[in-house]
Design a protein around this motif. Structure first.
Motif, PDB file in Angstrom:
ATOM      1  N   ASP A 130       3.488 -14.542  11.885  1.00 33.51           N
ATOM      2  CA  ASP A 130       4.341 -15.562  11.479  1.00 33.51           C
ATOM      3  C   ASP A 130       4.895 -15.929  10.101  1.00 33.51           C
ATOM      4  OD1 ASP A 130       6.935 -17.489  12.627  1.00 33.51           O
ATOM      5  OD2 ASP A 130       6.494 -18.642  11.103  1.00 33.51           O
ATOM      6  N   LYS A 131       5.460 -16.141   8.706  1.00 36.35           N
ATOM      7  CA  LYS A 131       5.859 -16.559   8.001  1.00 36.35           C
ATOM      8  C   LYS A 131       5.474 -17.898   7.464  1.00 36.35           C
ATOM      9  CE  LYS A 131      10.181 -16.494   7.366  1.00 36.35           C
ATOM     10  NZ  LYS A 131      11.712 -16.223   6.485  1.00 36.35           N
ATOM     11  N   GLN A 134      10.947  -8.143   3.388  1.00 33.93           N
ATOM     12  CA  GLN A 134      10.209  -6.758   3.301  1.00 33.93           C
ATOM     13  C   GLN A 134       9.255  -7.370   4.266  1.00 33.93           C
ATOM     14  OE1 GLN A 134      10.681  -2.968   1.380  1.00 33.93           O
ATOM     15  NE2 GLN A 134      11.458  -4.287   0.225  1.00 33.93           N
ATOM     16  N   PHE A 135       8.581  -8.087   2.965  1.00 32.65           N
ATOM     17  CA  PHE A 135       6.887  -8.669   3.362  1.00 32.65           C
ATOM     18  C   PHE A 135       6.624  -9.114   4.787  1.00 32.65           C
ATOM     19  CE2 PHE A 135       4.141 -12.436   3.089  1.00 32.65           C
ATOM     20  CZ  PHE A 135       2.764 -11.075   3.251  1.00 32.65           C
ATOM     21  N   MET A 146      -6.462  -9.896  12.104  1.00 38.17           N
ATOM     22  CA  MET A 146      -5.726  -8.945  10.982  1.00 38.17           C
ATOM     23  C   MET A 146      -5.009  -9.939   9.953  1.00 38.17           C
ATOM     24  SD  MET A 146      -1.989  -9.943  13.731  1.00 38.17           S
ATOM     25  CE  MET A 146      -2.248  -8.444  14.719  1.00 38.17           C
ATOM     26  N   GLY A 147      -4.424  -9.215   9.098  1.00 36.32           N
ATOM     27  CA  GLY A 147      -4.486 -10.316   7.633  1.00 36.32           C
ATOM     28  C   GLY A 147      -3.498  -9.339   6.723  1.00 36.32           C
ATOM     29  N   LEU A 148      -2.126  -9.568   5.732  1.00 35.42           N
ATOM     30  CA  LEU A 148      -1.443  -8.404   5.245  1.00 35.42           C
ATOM     31  C   LEU A 148      -1.056  -9.701   3.826  1.00 35.42           C
ATOM     32  CD1 LEU A 148      -0.219  -6.310   5.486  1.00 35.42           C
ATOM     33  CD2 LEU A 148       2.058  -7.800   5.850  1.00 35.42           C
ATOM     34  N   LEU A 191       3.671   0.821   1.524  1.00 37.58           N
ATOM     35  CA  LEU A 191       4.368   1.665   0.841  1.00 37.58           C
ATOM     36  C   LEU A 191       5.500   1.368   1.155  1.00 37.58           C
ATOM     37  CD1 LEU A 191       2.599   4.544  -1.235  1.00 37.58           C
ATOM     38  CD2 LEU A 191       2.210   1.910  -1.916  1.00 37.58           C
ATOM     39  N   PRO A 192       6.229  -0.244   0.930  1.00 26.42           N
ATOM     40  CA  PRO A 192       7.338  -0.204   1.653  1.00 26.42           C
ATOM     41  C   PRO A 192       8.284   0.386   0.903  1.00 26.42           C
ATOM     42  CG  PRO A 192       6.714  -2.203   1.265  1.00 26.42           C
ATOM     43  CD  PRO A 192       6.353  -1.300   0.190  1.00 26.42           C
TER      44      PRO A 192
END
Length: 207
Positions: free
Chosen positions: A168-169, A157-158, A139-141, A120-121
């Protein structure tokens, strides 16, 4: 088909202590306030995955949104998911278990339990689900917002969380609300629920 939010929750291993101090705590306990914060309608904005299977599935999703309805007493969340895949709408309803102490959401699928850490940002209009944060290869988000398009500040934030994890984005796969073909089915479901609610109210009144 592994649906959008579930993409982040596949077989998450326990978090190791090797994360940078700047990283968020991946095991913050989930409270009733946390559940209230993620209640309602959310849009799947984008995700980054390194495990090939999840990356492939995420790449198929053109647009997605879902509804979370938490049950505080049973520590569960009813998830109703609408995903646009191959220009078709895929709908799924499932129950998600809440493990409060270690901050994870758990979903059973095809005989397996899939885990994700709830993040939760600062912005309460967003949240994230982290997968395999301790494994650089897997990993993942995934990132969710209460609007189909996130603001620049929300995206930052992401990206900050991604950077912290070591990603990396450029790895992010984004959805496109213009490709959403689930609105008609969502409207149909809404009308059906309203009719069911009216029948329930009438039955209660007659009783």
């Amino acid at each position: 088909m592994v649906l959008a939010w579930a993409l982040a929750v596949l077989s998450l291993l326990p978090l190791l202590d090797a994360q940078s101090p700047a990283c968020p705590n991946f095991s913050v306990p989930i409270t009733n306030a946390s559940l209230d914060q993620i209640s309602g309608k959310w849009y799947y904005i984008g995700s980054a995955y390194r495990f090939p299977e999840y990356k492939k599935e995420a790449g198929k999703i053109q647009a997605g949104f879902f509804y979370f309805t938490p049950n505080h007493t049973e520590d569960t969340i009813l998830s109703r998911e609408y995903m646009t895949v191959g220009d078709q709408c895929l709908y799924n309803s499932s129950s998600v278990k809440v493990h409060r102490e270690n901050g994870t959401l758990v979903k059973s699928e095809n005989g397996r339990e899939h885990f994700a850490h709830l993040l939760l940002p600062k912005d309460p209009k967003t949240f994230m689900l982290a997968a395999f944060p301790e494994d650089k290869q897997l990993m993942g988000l995934s990132f969710f917002a209460d609007k189909p398009e996130a603001t620049a500040e929300q995206m930052e934030q992401f990206y900050d969380y991604l950077t912290c994890m070591g990603m990396d984005k450029s790895e992010v796969m984004y959805t496109d609300e213009k490709k959403n073909v689930c609105l008609l089915l969502e409207k149909q479901h809404d009308e059906e629920r309203k009719k069911e609610d009216k029948r329930s109210e009438t039955g209660t009144a007659l009783g």
